[in-house]
Motif scaffolding. Sequence first.
Motif, PDB file in Angstrom:
ATOM      1  N   PHE A 164       0.828  -1.211   0.000  1.00  0.00           N
ATOM      2  CA  PHE A 164       0.000   0.000   0.000  1.00  0.00           C
ATOM      3  C   PHE A 164       0.860   1.258   0.000  1.00  0.00           C
ATOM      4  O   PHE A 164       0.375   2.360   0.186  1.00  0.00           O
ATOM      5  N   GLY A 165       2.158   1.085  -0.219  1.00  0.00           N
ATOM      6  CA  GLY A 165       3.116   2.176  -0.086  1.00  0.00           C
ATOM      7  C   GLY A 165       2.874   3.345  -1.019  1.00  0.00           C
ATOM      8  O   GLY A 165       3.187   4.474  -0.687  1.00  0.00           O
ATOM      9  N   ALA A 166       2.303   3.071  -2.188  1.00  0.00           N
ATOM     10  CA  ALA A 166       2.131   4.143  -3.170  1.00  0.00           C
ATOM     11  C   ALA A 166       0.758   4.813  -3.071  1.00  0.00           C
ATOM     12  O   ALA A 166       0.459   5.716  -3.842  1.00  0.00           O
ATOM     13  N   LEU A 167      -0.057   4.378  -2.107  1.00  0.00           N
ATOM     14  CA  LEU A 167      -1.423   4.905  -2.032  1.00  0.00           C
ATOM     15  C   LEU A 167      -1.523   5.998  -0.976  1.00  0.00           C
ATOM     16  O   LEU A 167      -0.700   6.069  -0.068  1.00  0.00           O
ATOM     17  N   ASP A 168      -2.561   6.838  -1.088  1.00  0.00           N
ATOM     18  CA  ASP A 168      -2.647   7.924  -0.106  1.00  0.00           C
ATOM     19  C   ASP A 168      -3.136   7.400   1.247  1.00  0.00           C
ATOM     20  O   ASP A 168      -3.676   6.305   1.365  1.00  0.00           O
ATOM     21  N   ALA A 169      -2.920   8.216   2.262  1.00  0.00           N
ATOM     22  CA  ALA A 169      -3.059   7.772   3.655  1.00  0.00           C
ATOM     23  C   ALA A 169      -4.426   7.162   3.963  1.00  0.00           C
ATOM     24  O   ALA A 169      -4.511   6.139   4.648  1.00  0.00           O
ATOM     25  N   LEU A 170      -5.474   7.770   3.444  1.00  0.00           N
ATOM     26  CA  LEU A 170      -6.825   7.298   3.762  1.00  0.00           C
ATOM     27  C   LEU A 170      -7.087   5.915   3.173  1.00  0.00           C
ATOM     28  O   LEU A 170      -7.614   5.029   3.846  1.00  0.00           O
ATOM     29  N   VAL A 171      -6.683   5.741   1.915  1.00  0.00           N
ATOM     30  CA  VAL A 171      -6.862   4.454   1.237  1.00  0.00           C
ATOM     31  C   VAL A 171      -6.016   3.380   1.924  1.00  0.00           C
ATOM     32  O   VAL A 171      -6.452   2.252   2.129  1.00  0.00           O
ATOM     33  N   ARG A 172      -4.817   3.751   2.300  1.00  0.00           N
ATOM     34  CA  ARG A 172      -3.928   2.821   3.020  1.00  0.00           C
ATOM     35  C   ARG A 172      -4.588   2.270   4.258  1.00  0.00           C
ATOM     36  O   ARG A 172      -4.548   1.089   4.534  1.00  0.00           O
ATOM     37  N   LYS A 173      -5.176   3.182   5.030  1.00  0.00           N
ATOM     38  CA  LYS A 173      -5.808   2.794   6.292  1.00  0.00           C
ATOM     39  C   LYS A 173      -6.949   1.825   6.054  1.00  0.00           C
ATOM     40  O   LYS A 173      -7.121   0.854   6.772  1.00  0.00           O
ATOM     41  N   GLU A 174      -7.717   2.121   5.014  1.00  0.00           N
ATOM     42  CA  GLU A 174      -8.868   1.290   4.689  1.00  0.00           C
ATOM     43  C   GLU A 174      -8.391  -0.103   4.242  1.00  0.00           C
ATOM     44  O   GLU A 174      -8.915  -1.122   4.685  1.00  0.00           O
ATOM     45  N   LEU A 175      -7.366  -0.119   3.375  1.00  0.00           N
ATOM     46  CA  LEU A 175      -6.866  -1.397   2.863  1.00  0.00           C
ATOM     47  C   LEU A 175      -6.209  -2.234   3.955  1.00  0.00           C
ATOM     48  O   LEU A 175      -6.234  -3.448   3.918  1.00  0.00           O
TER      49      LEU A 175
END
Length: 347
Positions: A164-175
């Motif tokens: 999830f390193g390339a995704l923004d913080a909100l999406v990271r948290k969800e994933l």
Amino acid sequence: MEVRVAGVRKEFSRFPALHNISLDIRSGELIALLGPSGSGKTTLLRLIAGLETPTEGTIYFGDEDASHKTVQERNVGFVFQHYALFRHMTVAENIGFGLKVRRRAIRPSKQEINRRALELLDLVQLKGLEKRYPAQLSGGQRQRVALARALAIEPRVLLLDEPFGALDALVRKELRRWLREIHDKTGHTTVFVTHDQDEALELADRVVVMSQGRIEQIGTPDEIYDNPNSPFVYGFIGESSALPVRVEKGEVWLADRTIGLKATDVPDGDAQLFFRPHDVDLLGDCGGCLVGTVITSRRSGAKRRVELEIGGARNRVEIEIPADHPATDKSRLAFRPRYWKVFAKNG
Ligand code: ADP
Ligand code: MG
């Protein structure tokens, strides 16, 4: 035991990327390799995968020495930070690809592959998107497809390198939450690489903290956070404040004062005192505690953060105090950490 890394060293043209790594990964557990960039996380993951061979030591899959087995023989599934989905294949075809190329005595039929791809799409919550191409998906959706593709081969071990390193913080948290749910449903033995301590602590059953090619500590998120076993881990996990102190006969001294803390397990001599900024008690009066001068004071959420200078201009720590505390510049505060740890210097 699913995977056992036993005394593994890895050199790249004489450069030691990993020193004497030993690690047991239990069947069905989700383990996080956590450390700063360059600490050897990816190298360790690639060794487990079979993309690298150890310079020294052995990697077991079950009871078998797998050190020289190929990726296919080890039957591992991968997801990387920038996972290259096939651009010219639909989501369903991407997922089915793993099933098609997999060496099997009986090749699965087209229908069988399709059925399995749809099942996996359902699992990763992308039902209805099977006919889309990767370019028509968001970054988070692509990583879900990548995971479905990795799961399609029914891997013995699932290896995820900062997925999830390339995704923004909100999406990271969800994933992050989503991945934990998938893991609990499917029960795959999973090794997850991250440099993000929140991600590791929230996601993993056990965390392996790495630094400079070595394992610093292995433990549950609670053990790692509550009982860091080295200055590195204390500083790397969560917030911490540190002060240079001295230990004499089990008493902790700062400059010429005892500060009311005991460190009976630390040898006499120079040491470092660590505590968490939010784990302190303010004291009105102080015979044997820490006393500092306020350098900065700022509101931080429900609390107030102050930076204090204690016993010398170079000794600065942060503590959290009630928001309505009248601390202003240059005022003096007395406090004592509620939880702390003292580490001997060079020990
Ligand atoms: P991390 O994933 O924790 O950022 P890596 O495992 O990628 O760390 O790298 C650990 C160390 O090994 C780094 O110093 C890196 O430069 C070095 N390294 C990794 N792969 C190679 C390679 N193929 N050749 C030479 N050095 C490498
Ligand atoms: Mg890496």
